[in-house]
Design a protein around this motif. Structure first.
Motif, PDB file in Angstrom:
ATOM      1  N   THR B  80      74.415  -1.012   4.453  1.00 36.51           N
ATOM      2  CA  THR B  80      73.756  -1.416   3.278  1.00 36.51           C
ATOM      3  C   THR B  80      74.071  -0.249   2.466  1.00 36.51           C
ATOM      4  OG1 THR B  80      71.493  -1.146   3.906  1.00 36.51           O
ATOM      5  CG2 THR B  80      72.472  -3.414   4.022  1.00 36.51           C
ATOM      6  N   VAL B  81      74.284  -0.444   0.997  1.00 36.37           N
ATOM      7  CA  VAL B  81      74.986   0.832   0.238  1.00 36.37           C
ATOM      8  C   VAL B  81      74.209   0.480  -1.254  1.00 36.37           C
ATOM      9  CG1 VAL B  81      76.520   1.921  -0.488  1.00 36.37           C
ATOM     10  CG2 VAL B  81      77.200   0.438   1.069  1.00 36.37           C
ATOM     11  N   GLY B  82      73.185   1.576  -1.547  1.00 37.12           N
ATOM     12  CA  GLY B  82      72.641   1.704  -2.990  1.00 37.12           C
ATOM     13  C   GLY B  82      73.662   2.560  -3.922  1.00 37.12           C
ATOM     14  N   VAL B  83      74.088   2.193  -5.091  1.00 38.77           N
ATOM     15  CA  VAL B  83      74.708   3.081  -5.944  1.00 38.77           C
ATOM     16  C   VAL B  83      74.143   3.543  -7.118  1.00 38.77           C
ATOM     17  CG1 VAL B  83      76.878   3.431  -7.225  1.00 38.77           C
ATOM     18  CG2 VAL B  83      77.082   1.921  -4.962  1.00 38.77           C
ATOM     19  N   LEU B  84      74.123   4.760  -7.337  1.00 35.81           N
ATOM     20  CA  LEU B  84      73.669   5.144  -8.545  1.00 35.81           C
ATOM     21  C   LEU B  84      74.648   6.047  -9.375  1.00 35.81           C
ATOM     22  CD1 LEU B  84      70.292   7.367  -8.128  1.00 35.81           C
ATOM     23  CD2 LEU B  84      70.670   5.303  -9.162  1.00 35.81           C
ATOM     24  N   ALA B  85      74.983   5.478 -10.509  1.00 36.71           N
ATOM     25  CA  ALA B  85      76.038   5.742 -11.501  1.00 36.71           C
ATOM     26  C   ALA B  85      75.801   6.429 -12.534  1.00 36.71           C
ATOM     27  CB  ALA B  85      77.241   4.771 -11.692  1.00 36.71           C
ATOM     28  N   VAL B  86      75.840   7.711 -12.721  1.00 40.69           N
ATOM     29  CA  VAL B  86      75.220   8.355 -13.527  1.00 40.69           C
ATOM     30  C   VAL B  86      76.303   8.806 -14.837  1.00 40.69           C
ATOM     31  CG1 VAL B  86      73.910  10.755 -14.547  1.00 40.69           C
ATOM     32  CG2 VAL B  86      73.588   9.570 -12.242  1.00 40.69           C
ATOM     33  N   ASP B  87      75.948   8.438 -16.215  1.00 42.54           N
ATOM     34  CA  ASP B  87      76.886   8.786 -17.151  1.00 42.54           C
ATOM     35  C   ASP B  87      76.084   9.536 -18.236  1.00 42.54           C
ATOM     36  OD1 ASP B  87      79.568   7.950 -17.033  1.00 42.54           O
ATOM     37  OD2 ASP B  87      79.060   5.920 -17.128  1.00 42.54           O
ATOM     38  N   PRO B  88      76.698  10.220 -19.283  1.00 47.52           N
ATOM     39  CA  PRO B  88      76.083  10.998 -20.234  1.00 47.52           C
ATOM     40  C   PRO B  88      75.187  10.297 -21.277  1.00 47.52           C
ATOM     41  CG  PRO B  88      78.247  11.307 -20.557  1.00 47.52           C
ATOM     42  CD  PRO B  88      78.134  10.481 -19.296  1.00 47.52           C
ATOM     43  N   THR B  89      73.959  10.885 -21.628  1.00 45.98           N
ATOM     44  CA  THR B  89      73.293  10.539 -23.075  1.00 45.98           C
ATOM     45  C   THR B  89      73.747  11.098 -24.207  1.00 45.98           C
ATOM     46  OG1 THR B  89      71.339   9.954 -21.641  1.00 45.98           O
ATOM     47  CG2 THR B  89      70.900  10.359 -23.967  1.00 45.98           C
ATOM     48  N   SER B  90      74.165  10.297 -24.953  1.00 44.78           N
ATOM     49  CA  SER B  90      74.521  11.051 -26.254  1.00 44.78           C
ATOM     50  C   SER B  90      73.592  12.072 -27.157  1.00 44.78           C
ATOM     51  CB  SER B  90      75.127  10.128 -27.410  1.00 44.78           C
ATOM     52  OG  SER B  90      75.123  10.475 -28.614  1.00 44.78           O
ATOM     53  N   PRO B  91      73.941  13.262 -27.239  1.00 43.99           N
ATOM     54  CA  PRO B  91      72.720  14.014 -27.645  1.00 43.99           C
ATOM     55  C   PRO B  91      72.697  13.892 -29.211  1.00 43.99           C
ATOM     56  CG  PRO B  91      74.850  15.328 -27.564  1.00 43.99           C
ATOM     57  CD  PRO B  91      75.224  13.866 -26.853  1.00 43.99           C
ATOM     58  N   PHE B  92      73.520  13.293 -29.735  1.00 46.61           N
ATOM     59  CA  PHE B  92      73.287  12.659 -31.271  1.00 46.61           C
ATOM     60  C   PHE B  92      72.084  11.488 -31.279  1.00 46.61           C
ATOM     61  CE2 PHE B  92      77.450  14.535 -30.745  1.00 46.61           C
ATOM     62  CZ  PHE B  92      77.089  15.781 -31.324  1.00 46.61           C
ATOM     63  N   SER B  93      72.249  10.375 -30.548  1.00 43.41           N
ATOM     64  CA  SER B  93      71.662   9.370 -30.678  1.00 43.41           C
ATOM     65  C   SER B  93      70.627   9.078 -29.840  1.00 43.41           C
ATOM     66  CB  SER B  93      72.719   8.020 -31.004  1.00 43.41           C
ATOM     67  OG  SER B  93      73.233   7.871 -29.612  1.00 43.41           O
ATOM     68  N   GLY B  94      70.727   9.767 -28.744  1.00 42.28           N
ATOM     69  CA  GLY B  94      69.844   9.489 -27.466  1.00 42.28           C
ATOM     70  C   GLY B  94      70.132   8.177 -26.753  1.00 42.28           C
ATOM     71  N   GLY B  95      71.378   7.471 -27.305  1.00 41.25           N
ATOM     72  CA  GLY B  95      71.782   6.343 -26.562  1.00 41.25           C
ATOM     73  C   GLY B  95      72.862   6.806 -25.554  1.00 41.25           C
ATOM     74  N   ALA B  96      73.422   5.674 -24.609  1.00 46.21           N
ATOM     75  CA  ALA B  96      74.423   6.043 -23.968  1.00 46.21           C
ATOM     76  C   ALA B  96      75.400   4.696 -23.482  1.00 46.21           C
ATOM     77  CB  ALA B  96      73.743   6.636 -22.606  1.00 46.21           C
ATOM     78  N   LEU B  97      76.681   4.954 -23.431  1.00 52.07           N
ATOM     79  CA  LEU B  97      77.292   3.792 -22.764  1.00 52.07           C
ATOM     80  C   LEU B  97      77.806   4.159 -21.466  1.00 52.07           C
ATOM     81  CD1 LEU B  97      78.915   1.259 -23.770  1.00 52.07           C
ATOM     82  CD2 LEU B  97      80.562   2.681 -24.957  1.00 52.07           C
ATOM     83  N   LEU B  98      77.224   3.138 -20.557  1.00 49.34           N
ATOM     84  CA  LEU B  98      77.327   3.204 -19.189  1.00 49.34           C
ATOM     85  C   LEU B  98      78.338   2.498 -18.770  1.00 49.34           C
ATOM     86  CD1 LEU B  98      73.470   3.227 -18.791  1.00 49.34           C
ATOM     87  CD2 LEU B  98      74.817   5.245 -18.854  1.00 49.34           C
ATOM     88  N   GLY B  99      79.465   2.895 -18.273  1.00 52.45           N
ATOM     89  CA  GLY B  99      80.894   2.214 -18.157  1.00 52.45           C
ATOM     90  C   GLY B  99      81.516   2.206 -16.630  1.00 52.45           C
ATOM     91  N   ASP B 100      80.646   2.836 -15.776  1.00 52.75           N
ATOM     92  CA  ASP B 100      81.100   2.939 -14.171  1.00 52.75           C
ATOM     93  C   ASP B 100      81.213   1.602 -13.604  1.00 52.75           C
ATOM     94  OD1 ASP B 100      81.522   5.818 -14.168  1.00 52.75           O
ATOM     95  OD2 ASP B 100      79.169   6.011 -13.883  1.00 52.75           O
ATOM     96  N   ARG B 101      80.128   0.701 -14.019  1.00 55.40           N
ATOM     97  CA  ARG B 101      80.021  -0.546 -13.381  1.00 55.40           C
ATOM     98  C   ARG B 101      81.276  -1.335 -13.540  1.00 55.40           C
ATOM     99  NH1 ARG B 101      74.783  -2.880 -11.810  1.00 55.40           N
ATOM    100  NH2 ARG B 101      75.587  -4.723 -10.946  1.00 55.40           N
ATOM    101  N   VAL B 102      82.097  -1.174 -14.484  1.00 53.30           N
ATOM    102  CA  VAL B 102      83.393  -1.951 -14.715  1.00 53.30           C
ATOM    103  C   VAL B 102      84.144  -1.896 -13.423  1.00 53.30           C
ATOM    104  CG1 VAL B 102      85.238  -2.080 -16.295  1.00 53.30           C
ATOM    105  CG2 VAL B 102      83.084  -1.499 -17.476  1.00 53.30           C
ATOM    106  N   ARG B 103      84.164  -0.706 -12.797  1.00 47.53           N
ATOM    107  CA  ARG B 103      84.907  -0.627 -11.665  1.00 47.53           C
ATOM    108  C   ARG B 103      84.400  -1.052 -10.296  1.00 47.53           C
ATOM    109  NH1 ARG B 103      89.152   0.489 -14.986  1.00 47.53           N
ATOM    110  NH2 ARG B 103      88.506   2.227 -16.326  1.00 47.53           N
ATOM    111  N   MET B 104      83.109  -1.584 -10.638  1.00 46.86           N
ATOM    112  CA  MET B 104      82.508  -1.956  -9.261  1.00 46.86           C
ATOM    113  C   MET B 104      82.040  -3.374  -9.057  1.00 46.86           C
ATOM    114  SD  MET B 104      80.131   1.460  -9.105  1.00 46.86           S
ATOM    115  CE  MET B 104      80.509   3.065  -9.558  1.00 46.86           C
ATOM    116  N   THR B 105      82.822  -4.202  -9.631  1.00 49.03           N
ATOM    117  CA  THR B 105      82.310  -5.636  -9.871  1.00 49.03           C
ATOM    118  C   THR B 105      82.708  -6.416  -8.789  1.00 49.03           C
ATOM    119  OG1 THR B 105      84.520  -6.178 -11.222  1.00 49.03           O
ATOM    120  CG2 THR B 105      82.632  -5.796 -12.457  1.00 49.03           C
TER     121      THR B 105
END
Ligand code: B12
Ligand SMILES: Nc1nc2c(ncn2[C@@H]2O[C@H](COP(=O)(O)OP(=O)(O)OP(=O)(O)O)[C@@H](O)[C@H]2O)c(=O)[nH]1
Ligand SMILES: [Mg+2]
Lengths: 133, 341
Positions: B80-105
């Motif tokens: 069994t496998v758990g995955v943590l996929a980390v992407d950067p937070t925008s320093p300007f807005s504090g938001g983030a676009l987390l796109g790693d999941r697209v490759r793991m569907t």
């Protein structure tokens, strides 16, 4: 009032390659300070519900321009409720005729946004909904 | 908005393997919610079983695609496998676009896989502050193996070496003449090199360049260690690893088609076995827990400092100093007394 970071899943269900709108919205929400998980195109309702659960999102945003919204959206809502995520805000965007929008709202979709909606309207809708929750 | 679930119930569900409870517990540690400490305290006794694997490398080298291929390989043998996929937070807005999941569907619907995207928020070094805690939660929830994809490594994103048992550095040919790992300072933290996109021209050259670097690298790694500040991370590790006799493999992979993934998986198993034989497992766990300790203490001290050095209080003290009613040392002592409360 939610103190923690708001997380939003943006997904494109069904066989629909129109991903421009979804990407525009995803970027706009990031720039508004939300954490946006983008799943890409060709997602089944099951895949979307599983992602919403693992990511523990506050909002699920669906983008559909293919005309298949009447079958896909109620299914996503049903799966979210069945897995204990009744309180997730479900939004829909794309090409949705008004009469369909009304029926989808009755089926648990909270809001529908058609072509020409500004990002500001969508951001403000989410902020208001989250503040009330 | 999730309905508040009593914390004890959340903990029990998590330990039973309930996925929604796990997801919400991860949000708690990410948000630094007041339940976070209670959750980690309760599950800690149930951790210490998972194999933590870090996947790092320059942006776009194929980390997410490779993670997905590895998940498939592990699942084929029932792991069994758990995955943590980390992407950067925008320093300007504090938001983030987390796109790693697209490759793991492709793993959707498999209850033996749990994928979580994570924004770096205020974390540094290519991981989030809460990454190590989320790894513990995945361990406690019973996952045999946890894959952590860091943000696309640029300059000094080597925090992963402080928290993983095994670090895979992903390279790709055609990113320029120089091998990216050398530029990014990743050479010192790699336990395994994967030269991905081996279907493209130049892969053999990248492999040869890396192998040459590794042969002559002993000296380089040492000098980096002696001049660098971060003794506890990669450089120190690679030195002791060399003593333990792990020789770093350089493998070609084609993540999109699964080519070479069996060999990578095999190298991961060998490294895991080597960790057990050499005592490296305990050493790395110690490093990980030390890292968590430091992170938690630093965060708390910083929070207290922010409160203690609030502008209003400072203004008051500055005024007193100007009136010569208090001297700077006594003012500082006053602030520090307040911090330790
Ligand atoms: C560009 C376009 C394409 C491009 C798509 C490029 C891409 N990668 O996206 C291409 C040329 C590839 C294309 C192909 C096709 N298209 Co086309 N396409 C369009 C067009 C002209 C514009 C769509 C667009 O990008 N708009 C810009 C974006 C920003 O707007 P939007 O997506 O509507 O998003 C806004 C809102 O809807 C909302 N929103 C959208 N998603 C979300 C999500 C959330 C969470 C929220 C809150 C809001 C939200 O906010 C956005 C900002 O305002 C529309 C016509 C139109 N005027 O809409 C037809 C249209 C969508 N296409 C159509 C068709 C039929 C096709 C094809 C089947 C044609 C064919 N026979 O081959 C193919 C199918 C492709 C496929 N694989 O699915 C039809 C759909 C008919 C229907 N639904 O009944 C349309 C409506 C044209 C028409 N009038 O017939 N198409
Ligand atoms: N030709 C080829 N392309 C690949 C291979 N592996 C991945 N790719 C492609 O490389 C691109 C980037 O892949 P990702 O897996 O998203 O890379 P990443 O390192 O996770 O990217 P970031 O998370 O943005 O740093 C995608 O278009 C993949 O399809 C491979 O082995 N060969
Ligand atoms: Mg990635």
């Amino acid at each position: 009032m939610k103190q923690s970071q708001i997380r939003v899943l943006i997904a494109k269900p069904g066989l629909d390659g129109h991903d421009r709108g979804a990407k525009v919205i995803a970027r706009a929400l990031r720039d508004a300070g939300f954490e946006v998980i983008y799943t890409g195109i060709r997602q089944t309702p099951q895949m979307i519900a599983a992602a919403a659960l693992q990511e523990d999102v506050d909002v699920v945003g669906l983008s559909i321009l293919s005309g298949a919204h009447m079958t896909l959206c109620p299914k996503v809502v049903e799966l979210l409720h069945a897995q204990g995520q009744e309180d997730v805000l479900v939004l829909l965007g794309g090409i949705i005729p008004d009469e369909d929008a009304a029926r989808l709202k009755a089926a648990g979709v909270h809001a529908v946004f058609g072509p020409g909606t500004t990002s500001a309207e969508i951001i403000s809708y989410i902020r208001t909904a989250m503040a009330g929750a | 908005m999730p309905k508040p679930v009593p914390t004890q119930q959340l903990i029990d569900s998590l330990l039973r393997g309930d996925r929604l409870a796990l997801a919400r517990a991860i949000s708690c540690v990410e948000d630094d919610a007041k339940d976070a400490a209670e959750i980690v305290r309760a599950v800690f006794a149930h951790t210490g079983k998972a194999h933590f694997i870090g996947i790092t490398g320059a942006p776009g080298t194929g980390k997410s695609t490779l993670v997905s291929a590895l998940v498939e390989s592990y699942r084929a043998s029932g792991v069994t496998v758990g995955v943590l996929a980390v992407d950067p937070t925008s320093p300007f807005s504090g938001g983030a676009l987390l796109g790693d999941r697209v490759r793991m569907t492709s793993h959707s619907g498999d209850a033996g896989v749990f994928i979580r995207s994570m924004a770096t928020r205020r974390g540094a070094g290519g991981l989030a502050k809460a990454s190590a805690e989320a790894m513990l939660l995945l361990d406690a929830a019973g996952f045999d193996c946890v894959l952590v994809e860091t943000v696309g490594a640029g300059q000094a994103e080597i925090e992963i070496a402080s928290v993983a048992d095994t670090v895979v550095v992903v390279e790709a040919p055609g990113l320029g003449d120089e091998v990216q790992a050398i530029k990014a300072g990743l050479l010192e933290i790699a336990d395994i090199f994967a030269v991905n996109k081996a279907d493209r021209a130049g892969a053999a050259r990248t492999v040869a360049a890396l192998e040459m670097m590794l042969e002559t690298g002993g000296a380089a790694a040492q000098s980096i260690m002696h001049h660098g500040q971060r003794m506890e991370t990669g450089a120190a590790a690679s030195e002791s690893d060399a003593e333990g006799g792990w020789s770093i493999p350089v493998l070609e992979t084609v993540a999109v088609s699964g080519g070479g993934v069996a060999q990578l998986r095999d190298a991961l198993e060998r490294h895991s076995a080597w960790l057990d034989e050499s005592g490296g497992r305990a050493e790395r766990e110690g490093r990980r827990l030390d890292h968590m300790l430091q992170t938690l203490v630093q965060a708390e001290v910083l929070a207290r400092l922010e409160r203690g050095l609030a502008p209003a209080l400072r203004g008051e003290l500055v005024e007193l100093m100007q009136r010569r009613q208090i001297d700077p040392y006594s003012a500082a002592a006053d602030v520090i007394r307040k911090l330790s409360r």
